[in-house]
Design an enzyme around this catalytic site. Structure first.
Site, short mmCIF file in Angstrom:
data_model
loop_
_atom_site.label_atom_id
_atom_site.label_comp_id
_atom_site.label_asym_id
_atom_site.label_seq_id
_atom_site.Cartn_x
_atom_site.Cartn_y
_atom_site.Cartn_z
N PRO A 1 0.90 -1.32 -0.09
CA PRO A 1 0.10 0.17 0.05
C PRO A 1 0.84 1.10 -0.21
CG PRO A 1 -0.18 -1.00 2.16
CD PRO A 1 1.03 -2.06 1.23
N THR A 2 0.55 2.23 -0.54
CA THR A 2 1.14 3.61 -0.66
C THR A 2 0.33 4.91 -0.65
OG1 THR A 2 3.02 4.62 -1.81
CG2 THR A 2 1.35 3.84 -3.06
N ASP B 1 -3.37 4.85 -1.90
CA ASP B 1 -4.63 5.01 -1.30
C ASP B 1 -5.16 6.21 -1.78
OD1 ASP B 1 -5.00 6.05 2.49
OD2 ASP B 1 -6.38 6.03 0.73
N ARG C 1 -3.07 1.51 9.20
CA ARG C 1 -2.92 2.09 7.74
C ARG C 1 -2.64 0.82 6.97
NH1 ARG C 1 1.25 6.73 7.91
NH2 ARG C 1 2.45 5.11 8.41
N ASP D 1 5.64 -3.07 3.17
CA ASP D 1 5.22 -1.70 3.20
C ASP D 1 6.29 -0.95 2.51
OD1 ASP D 1 3.71 -1.75 6.48
OD2 ASP D 1 3.12 -2.19 4.35
N ASP D 2 6.24 0.29 1.89
CA ASP D 2 7.19 1.06 1.16
C ASP D 2 8.13 1.61 2.03
OD1 ASP D 2 4.89 4.06 0.32
OD2 ASP D 2 5.66 3.23 2.23
N ASP D 3 8.07 1.46 3.34
CA ASP D 3 9.10 2.44 4.10
C ASP D 3 10.07 1.42 4.65
OD1 ASP D 3 6.87 3.67 6.73
OD2 ASP D 3 7.33 1.42 5.95
N GLU E 1 -2.42 -7.74 11.84
CA GLU E 1 -1.87 -8.80 11.15
C GLU E 1 -2.88 -10.08 11.83
OE1 GLU E 1 -0.23 -6.59 12.84
OE2 GLU E 1 1.19 -5.82 11.57
#
Lengths: 315, 337
Positions: free
Chosen positions: A88-89, A119, A162, A195-197, A282
């Site tokens: 997701p971003t 999003d 998120r 996740d993107d981070d 989760e």
């Protein structure tokens, strides 16, 4: 002086005519001849031809190197399970930087399919353009988070979970896509929520590729500790070593597990509960899929943190 | 007294010739100038070049676009080329929880770049096993150095103190190593570019190809510095840098971030006295302390489409919150993270 100045216009024109005629004849002679390009040769063309030769030479080198690869590599089955990474971003300043870093890691992993879910009510040009030039196999999806679930400005990042809607959208697409392609081979795969981070080491992807049901491993720098991990005894996970709410059904981080595609398809209703309390996201997904003793520990029985780190990036 | 008619005749003779000569002069001089500037790609009489294609001087060649589809080969890193200039990437690093993660990310990026030589300089008394192991596992071409910043120069764990720039001693050590390893007089050595890449930034792959053509010092925009979305050099219509588009002290000699420039190795070797100033450097002036000894504003080469594209992001990692470790440490300290 007077005699010298007897230039008639007629003479001038005759002179010009002769000169142009000679020039034309000269040009006609030149046509079709290989000229000495030493002076006119554009240096760029020379560079291009030299680089082209270099490229061919390097390609030859790589082709020669392939047969010398270690024998294990040749024994790899052609139907290698594909890793489906659902990310997701959302739009923020560091989004492009984060996605760039992530793509650079994913490019090293064979048989990886990136499912990037924005999003947002529509696909943004930044992400569309980025994905198109990334060189990866990808699917670009989008779904907006409902207002009441969205983090407001000034909210701390841990307040609301998120990405639940986006991950669910990824799962929905994956299930639909597989439904349209029946056959045992297409069910071969692993689903990972990245996740993107975060940072991912390349060994992680090879560890998760053999997942039969749900595999787990330690995650560094999460949960207020240096790392969180499952505790393994006798090859089975008995509990989790974490500093934050260890009583959760599955007290692990999103980056700490992977699910086999078969399981995802078999359980069409398993998804993330966006209303779950913090840290239970989760568990809301895994509860319906697997029990603790069915978990497969990876990363040398969960002793190595060579895998994903979760933290926030700020720019 | 010459007659009018004669004057007219003379003018008619001379005028077209001057026009012709001017036009011929223009079209002939430009390619010659380009040839002289481009001598880095090898002299015209390079007999080693066996791949020149002998073409007649026709104009059709310019329209042919060769599309080379390279299938991605999972061999890391890309094979070393004898022609591409080497990128010497200098990264100072120091031990902290996120160090391994940062270096892993960087390594994943660098593995895509051909002819990259990573010079990793640790701020430590000895080379740590963590970094040694990491470098060995990546299979990159690297050099592992270390120098410890003396205690009184070290930052007290707070990045907001700009008096003592971090990483200075490490970068200077890398410069010294380069000067000791590469000789200026060696005409056959592979050309090189020096780039200072901190371990917490994000670099796009395009950036490395942009900097490869640096002749002296090239510059480009950097995102997330100086309290702006990005800082960038000001470039005029002639393609020359004439100023800096920053809010924080735009009158610095070189108002640019460490990640915003690259220097040709020959220039580093040519000016062996040029180093980053260690003491008495005002915040934001560290880059200027080196660059002003190497080059003037006029010599800067703008890259990234005349400094309109952002190819590097000055991202900083937020310190991870380790509150749950407690006094004695909750997790096994032998596990490397």
């Amino acid at each position: 002086m007077a005699t010298r100045m007897k230039l008639k216009l007629k003479t001038v024109f005759v002179l010009y005519f002769m000169v142009s005629l000679m020039g034309l004849i000269y040009a006609l002679m030149q046509l079709g001849q290989r000229c000495d390009c030493a002076e006119h040769d554009m240096p760029k063309d020379r560079t291009i031809s030299r680089l082209r030769g270099e490229l061919h030479r390097l390609q030859e080198q790589m082709r020669k190197a392939e047969p010398t690869k270690p024998p294990q590599k040749l024994a790899v089955k052609p139907a290698q399970p594909t890793i489906y990474v659902i990310t997701p971003t959302y739009t923020r300043f560091v989004q492009k930087a984060e996605l760039t870093r992530l793509a650079q890691t994913f490019l090293h992993v064979p048989q990886l399919h990136w499912i990037l879910v924005e999003d947002s009510p529509h696909k943004t040009p930044l992400v569309s353009g980025f994905l198109a030039s990334s060189g990866l196999a990808y699917t670009h999806l989008h779904t907006p988070t409902p207002r009441d679930r969205k983090l407001q400005e000034g909210d701390p990042s841990w307040l609301k979970p998120r990405g639940a809607e986006q991950r669910n959208e990824g799962l929905r697409w994956l299930r639909e896509d597989r439904r349209g392609q029946p056959g045992a081979d297409t069910q071969l795969g692993v689903v990972y929520f990245a996740d993107d981070d975060n940072t991912y080491s390349l060994q992680l992807f090879e560890e998760m590729r053999g997942t039969l049901r749900v595999s787990v491993w330690p995650v560094g720098l999460v949960g207020g500790m240096r790392y969180e991990r499952p505790v393994v005894e006798g090859g089975k996970v008995i509990r989790f070593h974490t500093g934050w709410r260890p009583s959760r059904p599955f007290p692990l981080d999103m980056a700490g597990f992977a699910v086999s595609l078969k399981l995802v398809i078999a359980n069409q209703d398993a998804c993330f509960d966006g209303d779950a309390p913090m840290g239970f996201l989760e568990s809301s997904f895994l509860q319906g899929l697997v029990t603790m003793d069915e978990l497969e520990p990876k990363a040398e029985n969960c002793t190595k943190v060579c895998v994903g780190w979760g933290w926030r990036l700020c720019g | 007294m010459p007659k009018r008619r004669d004057i007219l005749a003379i003018v008619l003779i001379v005028l077209p010739w001057t026009l012709l000569i001017t036009v011929w002069h223009q079209s002939a001089i430009n390619p010659l100038l380009a040839a002289r500037k481009d001598d880095r790609h090898g002299s015209r009489r390079d007999s080693r070049n066996t791949f020149t294609l002998k073409k007649p001087c026709s104009f059709e060649n310019k329209n042919i676009v060769e599309v080379v589809r390279t299938e991605y080969v999972y061999s890391r890193p890309p094979p070393w080329s004898d022609i591409l200039p080497t990128l010497h990437v200098v990264t100072p690093t120091y031990s902290r929880p996120v160090q391994k993660a940062e270096l892993t990310r960087l390594a994943n990026t660098f593995l895509h770049v051909p002819n990259l030589h990573w010079i990793l300089v640790e701020d430590s008394q000895r080379r740590t096993p963590l970094v040694t192991r990491l470098l060995r596992e990546t299979s990159l071409n690297y050099t592992h150095l270390n120098v410890e910043t003396p205690r009184n120069y070290k930052l007290r764990g707070d990045t907001r103190d700009p008096r003592i720039p971090r990483g200075t001693m490490q970068r200077n050590l890398a410069l010294r190593w380069l000067r000791e390893t590469f000789s200026f007089n060696n005409r056959h050595s592979q050309p090189g570019i020096v780039y200072f890449a901190d371990d917490d930034n994000t670099y796009s792959l395009e950036l490395f190809e942009e900097m490869r053509s640096t002749r002296k010092v090239s510059v480009w925009p950097v995102a997330f510095v100086g309290g702006l979305r990005y800082e960038s050099p000001k470039v005029n219509t002639l393609g020359k840098v004439y100023g800096w588009k920053t809010v924080f002290d735009p009158h610095r000699p070189f108002a640019i971030d460490m990640a915003g420039f690259a220097v040709n190795l020959r220039l580093i070797l040519f000016k062996p006295q040029a180093y980053f100033k260690l003491r008495g450097v005002k915040g934001g002036y560290q880059e200027s302390s080196l660059l002003r000894e190497l080059v003037t504003l006029n010599d800067l080469e703008p890259k990234a489409a005349n400094c309109t594209k952002v190819l590097v992001w000055h991202t900083r990692t937020e310190k991870p919150v380790l509150v749950n470790e407690g006094k004695k440490g909750f997790t096994d300290s032998n596990v490397e993270i």
